[in-house]
Design an enzyme around this catalytic site. Sequence first.
Site, PDB file in Angstrom:
ATOM      1  N   LEU A  41       0.814  -1.222   0.000  1.00 21.33           N
ATOM      2  CA  LEU A  41       0.000   0.000   0.000  1.00 21.33           C
ATOM      3  C   LEU A  41       0.846   1.269   0.000  1.00 21.33           C
ATOM      4  O   LEU A  41       1.712   1.448   0.873  1.00 21.33           O
ATOM      5  CB  LEU A  41      -0.920  -0.019   1.236  1.00 21.33           C
ATOM      6  CG  LEU A  41      -1.940   1.145   1.310  1.00 21.33           C
ATOM      7  CD1 LEU A  41      -2.991   1.012   0.238  1.00 21.33           C
ATOM      8  CD2 LEU A  41      -2.571   1.187   2.693  1.00 21.33           C
ATOM      9  N   ASP A  42       0.591   2.151  -0.953  1.00 19.15           N
ATOM     10  CA  ASP A  42       1.239   3.482  -1.016  1.00 19.15           C
ATOM     11  C   ASP A  42       2.764   3.396  -1.097  1.00 19.15           C
ATOM     12  O   ASP A  42       3.474   4.327  -0.701  1.00 19.15           O
ATOM     13  CB  ASP A  42       0.851   4.347   0.198  1.00 19.15           C
ATOM     14  CG  ASP A  42      -0.653   4.587   0.272  1.00 19.15           C
ATOM     15  OD1 ASP A  42      -1.285   4.589  -0.803  1.00 19.15           O
ATOM     16  OD2 ASP A  42      -1.186   4.750   1.365  1.00 19.15           O
TER      17      ASP A  42
END
Lengths: 284, 284, 284, 284
Positions: A227-228
């Site tokens: 994530l990210d």
Amino acid sequence: MNKITILIHCKDRPNIIASITNFIAINGGNIVYIDQHVDREQDIFFIRLESEFSSADFSVDAFKTLFKNALVEKFNMKWRIYSSDRKPKMAIFVSKYDHCLYDILGRYNSGELHLEIPFIISNHNDLKPIADSFKIPFYHIPVTKDTKEDAEQKQLELLEKFNVNFIVLARYMQIVSSKLISKYTNKIINIHHSFLPAFVGAKPYHSAHKRGVKIIGSTSHYVTEELDAGPIIEQDVAYVSHTHNIEDLIAKGRDLEKIVLANAIKLHTNRKVMVYNNKTVIFS
Amino acid sequence: MNKITILIHCKDRPNIIASITNFIAINGGNIVYIDQHVDREQDIFFIRLESEFSSADFSVDAFKTLFKNALVEKFNMKWRIYSSDRKPKMAIFVSKYDHCLYDILGRYNSGELHLEIPFIISNHNDLKPIADSFKIPFYHIPVTKDTKEDAEQKQLELLEKFNVNFIVLARYMQIVSSKLISKYTNKIINIHHSFLPAFVGAKPYHSAHKRGVKIIGSTSHYVTEELDAGPIIEQDVAYVSHTHNIEDLIAKGRDLEKIVLANAIKLHTNRKVMVYNNKTVIFS
Amino acid sequence: MNKITILIHCKDRPNIIASITNFIAINGGNIVYIDQHVDREQDIFFIRLESEFSSADFSVDAFKTLFKNALVEKFNMKWRIYSSDRKPKMAIFVSKYDHCLYDILGRYNSGELHLEIPFIISNHNDLKPIADSFKIPFYHIPVTKDTKEDAEQKQLELLEKFNVNFIVLARYMQIVSSKLISKYTNKIINIHHSFLPAFVGAKPYHSAHKRGVKIIGSTSHYVTEELDAGPIIEQDVAYVSHTHNIEDLIAKGRDLEKIVLANAIKLHTNRKVMVYNNKTVIFS
Amino acid sequence: MNKITILIHCKDRPNIIASITNFIAINGGNIVYIDQHVDREQDIFFIRLESEFSSADFSVDAFKTLFKNALVEKFNMKWRIYSSDRKPKMAIFVSKYDHCLYDILGRYNSGELHLEIPFIISNHNDLKPIADSFKIPFYHIPVTKDTKEDAEQKQLELLEKFNVNFIVLARYMQIVSSKLISKYTNKIINIHHSFLPAFVGAKPYHSAHKRGVKIIGSTSHYVTEELDAGPIIEQDVAYVSHTHNIEDLIAKGRDLEKIVLANAIKLHTNRKVMVYNNKTVIFS
């Protein structure tokens, strides 16, 4: 006039630039753009060329074959060749926030983006009127715990049916599945509303406000499993102060998000981005 | 390993990149950096290359001759070739302001600048202690209406005696003579304390304050006959508000001036700047 | 003319501004600056005033007593009152990096900073010549595992002997002890070479390079027990690209560090900073 | 709860802050925002206050009368008092460029702007579909040499009919008449596509390109008789290079124009701007 863009990366080796430029000249091409980069720590060579071919019977496919035989194996290249007369097809995924969607469609309408938008997908119906006013097909594909797999299947079918080249998550508030990521590696562009790697995850403006930062940021990156944490394409920042409450940060952030995402889309569309080791080379 | 930097500009022509890269390869060079630009309005081609030659008997002068014969006339090139083992010599001209001088000498001391500073010239004696503390020769050459020509003669003699390659006016508060400009065309770097072309001339911070601008700037440019109108190398800005009085603008401006001038010096020293039509191409 | 600066924070209450301004007027003061802030989430009121008193027999201490009796208890205020004729005394702690030290001393010399520098402390002897050239006393207090406690004791003695008001860690490469932090709470200013909270800890430029960020930053904050987590005073950023290697990031970062630290020192010296909940209110 | 915003400027005088805050307290108001500025060169005092009145029978008009009698004459104040429950009415003037219009209407739609838009006026019909899609009345008032006076008359009638408070020229490509300017002094906001005072007049991006600047800008200002010389409300800039041709500058400039104009509109709408001596005080 035929024009192609060539992106190559491979281990750095002597004479590689001369070999490539010579090959293009021999095959009747005139180089109109060349830029290169060497990562000296990793010893990786990157090059981006644009070349024009005036011959009436020039064929990109034939050129690709010649290129492959002459150079690719010899230098163990990772390469892509694009014909500039083909506009890439970009699907837009949205949820309920409208600012990035308005911004992209406004730019699209005024001819600023060299791409086609075959459709917009959303897990909510809220933004349908905007899609309608710009006359872009809008597909409402709700996502719940139970329907997640089904929804994903519908998304994939649409993407394939319309030969979509890349996807933009314009504040799409769902985690994209591994299946989609692996099918569109380095082809899903997300906008994260913080200066990554600060404030990964949800509610970054709340975290920024709590930490009392004096600058907020926005980051556009390719989506990866983590994530990210995917390769960063573009970032920008804005100055804030103690006078800004969370709503002010969100409002200021919207402007950053719009511009950062639009720039990332343009860089991707103009074949200016190369990805390696979870980082990007961005040609000017 | 011998390393050279080549800067070329000429009318844009087909196959020019391939011709240059091929010539370098044939002569035993490995290109390690290439960047190019085409001004499509003026139809001018610019290229910057760095090339390494491993041969023990490589000679820059011999290479220059070969290059000239093979390419320069054919393409009607304007060109320069630099050997990277030679550090350019930079003279510093100052008056009474010390901030840019401190900044340059601090960077010089810490090894940030790849150049030599044979001396500092000033029309005042105020900054001599700084020169002394950094152990750089300091020449006090006063300039008055009557002594202007004499002073200039002394400056020129020093510049020639020490084989100075370029001059930095680090807030030197005198108009440089035509003679000096013509001897050092595109080799005199000035720092102007405004965002040119706004606020040409003296007291730009006063003008900026009067106009009520919300941003102030600083501009580094090559000196030409027309005041503050030479090719711009580097600019930067800072946000200001009604709360800043003139003294505040001057203080904020000092930080801009230091950084903008230092960047311009680095770009010039690293042979990243090409000048044409009173503008610059700045390679990355 | 006597001038004082008043900083107050307390729970927000009706009529608090009128109470304060009225009190000052009654006691012969003319308010020349007022700025206030309310944190509506926490319901905390902040105010900063500058007031002039023309009376020949004005006494700050007497005013403080009056103020305390009239307002402090009633509103349960946290407050500080400074007389503007007293320059704060700032100690500088350094190690081997010289850029921030040069920058601070250059500004100090040119009269930009309204403070006194009684001495510089370093755990190394490298920067003594710089201190000498600016004629600032330099104390070499080595810090090793075994001598850490002793060193700290010497530091504290010097700080007390010279009545130091606040400390600047100008790239001081040692962890400051809890004892020092508790004695100088919100009075030790550090410069961290990243855009906090991204890249906490050592080698932030290496981490930034690895992550492939497009912007680097610098953060000045008050030192607290938790590493790099204290209240942020000032931040700034610079754009970078894939062409910048770690050394380039470090060089670019030095410019950020100098300016961000200098701004933080000025804000602190001018009594513009208030701290609460590990955040700052920065008055303009 | 009634809330008002008070803007005052006058010659600086002792006790003025205390007089104002005291007056508000006596009349039952609680000050929730106060910020002030003194132009020490001109000796002018500026203040902005927000005050809440809990009394059920509070009347803005009655308060204005009290205020006038108590303070205005005594201090020779220029003053304005706004009730925060009244949204200002903003007319938009456009020509053919759509980017600022899209941006304003997008923000308006999402609730970011605290104002009403009674209508859009244009000298062309091109942008009517955008007005329609946002359901804002659109008046096509062509302007030619011969019809200029008539057109102006129609504009004035519409402005009066709808009680318009201020006008935004969102890239309106006509010179506004003296009559309109004198009726709406400091109430007509223009967006100029350069960093004023650089590149006054038409085609600033062409001039910027010719001058070879490294930064472009955008300026929002109130319209005065002298072209592009009115009080500056907001400015911002973007970095450019030799690789940007005029079209690139124009595209980059569009993003600046949108944000700078939107910020100027918000500042004006939130009563944050005071004008004097052709400059602005912008409260935070």
